[in-house]
Design a protein around this motif. Structure first.
Motif, PDB file in Angstrom:
ATOM      1  N   ALA A  18       0.822  -1.207   0.000  1.00  0.00           N
ATOM      2  CA  ALA A  18       0.000   0.000   0.000  1.00  0.00           C
ATOM      3  C   ALA A  18       0.859   1.261   0.000  1.00  0.00           C
ATOM      4  O   ALA A  18       0.598   2.208  -0.751  1.00  0.00           O
ATOM      5  CB  ALA A  18      -0.925  -0.006   1.219  1.00  0.00           C
ATOM      6  N   ASP A  19       1.884   1.296   0.849  1.00  0.00           N
ATOM      7  CA  ASP A  19       2.739   2.485   0.908  1.00  0.00           C
ATOM      8  C   ASP A  19       3.478   2.711  -0.409  1.00  0.00           C
ATOM      9  O   ASP A  19       3.709   3.847  -0.818  1.00  0.00           O
ATOM     10  CB  ASP A  19       3.748   2.346   2.049  1.00  0.00           C
ATOM     11  CG  ASP A  19       3.110   2.605   3.405  1.00  0.00           C
ATOM     12  OD1 ASP A  19       2.001   3.171   3.431  1.00  0.00           O
ATOM     13  OD2 ASP A  19       3.711   2.244   4.423  1.00  0.00           O
ATOM     14  N   THR A  20       3.873   1.622  -1.059  1.00  0.00           N
ATOM     15  CA  THR A  20       4.560   1.759  -2.350  1.00  0.00           C
ATOM     16  C   THR A  20       3.627   2.359  -3.393  1.00  0.00           C
ATOM     17  O   THR A  20       4.032   3.236  -4.176  1.00  0.00           O
ATOM     18  CB  THR A  20       5.069   0.392  -2.825  1.00  0.00           C
ATOM     19  OG1 THR A  20       5.978  -0.135  -1.858  1.00  0.00           O
ATOM     20  CG2 THR A  20       5.772   0.508  -4.165  1.00  0.00           C
ATOM     21  N   LEU A  21       2.387   1.908  -3.422  1.00  0.00           N
ATOM     22  CA  LEU A  21       1.426   2.465  -4.380  1.00  0.00           C
ATOM     23  C   LEU A  21       1.185   3.948  -4.121  1.00  0.00           C
ATOM     24  O   LEU A  21       1.150   4.758  -5.061  1.00  0.00           O
ATOM     25  CB  LEU A  21       0.102   1.698  -4.298  1.00  0.00           C
ATOM     26  CG  LEU A  21       0.093   0.268  -4.838  1.00  0.00           C
ATOM     27  CD1 LEU A  21      -1.288  -0.357  -4.655  1.00  0.00           C
ATOM     28  CD2 LEU A  21       0.497   0.234  -6.309  1.00  0.00           C
ATOM     29  N   ILE A  22       1.028   4.322  -2.857  1.00  0.00           N
ATOM     30  CA  ILE A  22       0.778   5.727  -2.533  1.00  0.00           C
ATOM     31  C   ILE A  22       1.990   6.587  -2.885  1.00  0.00           C
ATOM     32  O   ILE A  22       1.859   7.682  -3.442  1.00  0.00           O
ATOM     33  CB  ILE A  22       0.417   5.865  -1.040  1.00  0.00           C
ATOM     34  CG1 ILE A  22      -0.938   5.199  -0.769  1.00  0.00           C
ATOM     35  CG2 ILE A  22       0.366   7.330  -0.629  1.00  0.00           C
ATOM     36  CD1 ILE A  22      -1.318   5.153   0.696  1.00  0.00           C
ATOM     37  N   SER A  23       3.193   6.082  -2.573  1.00  0.00           N
ATOM     38  CA  SER A  23       4.410   6.835  -2.883  1.00  0.00           C
ATOM     39  C   SER A  23       4.603   7.014  -4.386  1.00  0.00           C
ATOM     40  O   SER A  23       5.205   7.995  -4.829  1.00  0.00           O
ATOM     41  CB  SER A  23       5.627   6.138  -2.284  1.00  0.00           C
ATOM     42  OG  SER A  23       5.529   6.067  -0.880  1.00  0.00           O
TER      43      SER A  23
END
Length: 574
Positions: free
Chosen positions: A437-442
């Motif tokens: 999830a954090d990778t997608l948001i970043s």
């Protein structure tokens, strides 16, 4: 020994001889004397300015040049130049004294460094000075540990209920009533816990929540034969544990930037899965060796130890949580939180005047915008989805050991060990989903899209696996175990979906929003756990009593979430 004289003596040089040679060599020509004397003075001054990294080499080079120059003028007269040599001698003496002072200061500084680098005891004090961990990571670590103990005290009854039912003659309905009593207190403390976390800080609320539920856990064996007393103690355990999610959410909303938030939430709430694993792992051994009472005494003691460690005075040891007068996050961490949240749009629209330090959450008393909450479709979506997710989680957490024991004919130890597998899988999946999830948001994917995707995986996966397990397909017991483990493990994607949305839409009211949705989410523990026992007595079918209701709520929750969920920042006006 004089450090300057030691340099010259090691090179067979002498200040007085140098002075005499310079006095002789410049006797015939005053202008030459002046120029060379000034050159010598400048050379020594330059040596001082270069911090004397190698003073012996620099001074030696200068002196060699002067001696060579002096030997070429040894025929000069000495008697007429005594006054000039005295001046040169005084100038060199001044430089010598300055050099000595500088070397002494440098030596003192090096001695202080060596003193600081001496081995300290205990060794972890030295490690703390070299490995400075950001304060927000210490907060998250201790909070996650509290969640480990939280679920250990929650699941101990799901194992102990089997020998307790045999000892006290309880049927499935009575056992369900006893287990559901925990959720009565859990539901009652959700909103007060969120409000208290905002007013008193999550640190204090979590601290005394752990103390309360640990004391109540230790009281369970003392009142087990008296049903009202047993139910009351389990209600107290539920009240203590009910404030912990809001307390953790308050800490995360204040201290963690959005690019780290999924991982922080996953790390903290994965402590629940770790607690389930440890509780289900050690409870059977404790029961078989020391009796079912021991599991409540031992697990309650762990919480008390956590509370005592949490109370270490700031003057004697470095606190994981800073004192009330100290900021919860360092200045650099705070700046990163603000800049990251601003970059990803977690603050309110720029058209509205907003204090950039709102991420630190104003602790003053103020009106909670309940009407604004209830007018928001996104909030209602969170409420219903929290209810749906907890129906599956709480009913399986309470009844899975009994299901494995009765349906798969496993003994107490093996039933508990098999029940560990979903929690182990959840620990792994929650951290993988957080990084995902954090990778997608970043990378620029909209936050709402990421939260919807993660929550959909969290609901559809267990619904499919439960459907396969509940239908008579001739599967072996161990195949059913594998299928259920997969589905329940994938439900941990919710930690990067629903459980991050509270902080996304309003960091200021995150703890209260979680308290609101968790209140609705606690009712499945009250209704669902007891209803499962009742339906089991009436139908004698695990498919109808346990699986069918969970599948229904997973599917309807997915529809509501996709239709109404949002992670866009909201300004809730009173």
């Amino acid at each position: 020994m004089d450090p300057v004289n030691s340099i010259f003596r090691s090179k067979n040089l002498n200040f007085s001889a140098l002075t005499r040679s310079h006095g002789v060599m410049f006797g015939e020509n005053t202008s030459v004397w002046r120029r060379a004397g000034l050159q010598l003075q400048r050379s020594l001054v330059m040596a001082k300015r270069q911090n004397y990294c190698s003073p012996d080499l620099r001074v030696e080079s200068t002196l060699k040049k002067r001696r060579v120059y002096g030997r070429g003028h040894m025929a000069a007269r000495d008697s007429s130049e005594k006054g000039a040599s005295k001046v040169v001698s005084e100038e060199i003496k001044k430089d010598k004294d300055a050099l000595q002072v500088q070397l002494q200061l440098r030596g003192n500084a090096e001695a202080n460094v060596l003193e600081e680098e001496k081995w300290q005891w205990p060794p972890w004090k030295q490690m703390k000075t070299k490995l400075q961990v950001a304060e927000r990571y210490k907060l998250i670590g201790l909070t996650s540990l509290a969640f480990v103990i939280c679920n250990m005290d929650k699941v101990n009854l799901s194992v102990a209920i089997i020998p307790m039912s045999h000892e006290f003659g309880w049927n499935a309905s009575t056992a369900g009533l006893v287990q559901s009593s925990f959720f009565w207190g859990y539901a009652l403390s959700q909103l007060p816990g969120g409000w208290l976390a905002k007013q008193l800080t999550g640190r204090r609320v979590l601290q005394f929540g752990v103390l309360g539920w640990s004391l109540a856990t230790g009281l369970v064996p003392l009142v087990a034969g008296f049903m009202p007393g047993l139910i009351a103690t389990r209600i107290l355990v539920g009240i203590g544990e009910g404030v912990s999610p809001a307390a953790a959410t308050e800490l995360i909303a204040r201290t963690i930037p959005i690019t780290e938030r999924s991982r922080a939430v996953a790390f903290v709430f994965s402590g629940l899965s770790v607690g389930s694993v440890l509780g289900l792992l050690f409870a059977p051994s404790c029961i078989e060796n020391f009796g079912w009472e021991s599991v409540f005494y031992i697990f309650g003691l762990l919480g008390l130890l956590w509370f005592v460690g949490f109370q270490i005075p700031a003057g004697k040891a470095e606190l994981a949580f800073p004192g009330q007068t100290a900021p919860l996050i360092e200045k650099s961490d705070k700046n990163m939180v603000i800049s990251e949240n601003n970059r990803h749009g977690t603050h309110l629209a720029s058209s509205t005047s907003v204090d950039p330090h709102a991420v630190e959450l104003n602790s003053e008393l103020g009106a909670v915008p309940w009407k604004a909450f209830l007018k928001s479709r996104a909030v209602w979506a969170m409420i219903y989805v929290h209810f749906c997710g907890n129906w599956g989680h709480y009913t399986f957490l309470s009844w899975l050991p009994t299901y494995f024991s009765d349906e798969l004919q496993l003994d107490l130890t093996n039933a508990a060990l098999v029940s560990i597998l979903p929690s182990l899988g959840s620990t792994l999946v929650s951290n993988l989903s957080a990084s995902f999830a954090d990778t997608l948001i970043s990378s620029g994917v909209e936050t709402t899209t990421v939260r919807k995707l993660c929550q959909t995986i969290a609901f559809i996966s267990p619904a499919i696996c439960m459907t396969i397990s509940s239908v008579d397909l001739g599967l072996s017991p161990w195949t059913i175990v594998a299928v259920l483990t997969t589905g329940l493990a994938l439900s941990s994607f919710a930690l990067s979906g629903l459980y991050c949305t509270h902080q996304d839409i309003s960091p200021e009211y995150a703890s209260i929003l979680l308290g609101l949705t968790s209140t609705a989410g606690a009712f499945p523990g009250i209704i669902g756990v007891a209803l499962t026992g009742y339906l089991l007595d009436q139908t004698h079918s695990w498919s109808l009593a346990l699986f069918a209701p969970a599948i229904f709520f997973y599917l309807t929750g997915t529809v509501v979430w996709l239709a109404f969920a949002s992670s866009k920042p909201h300004k809730f006006l009173s």
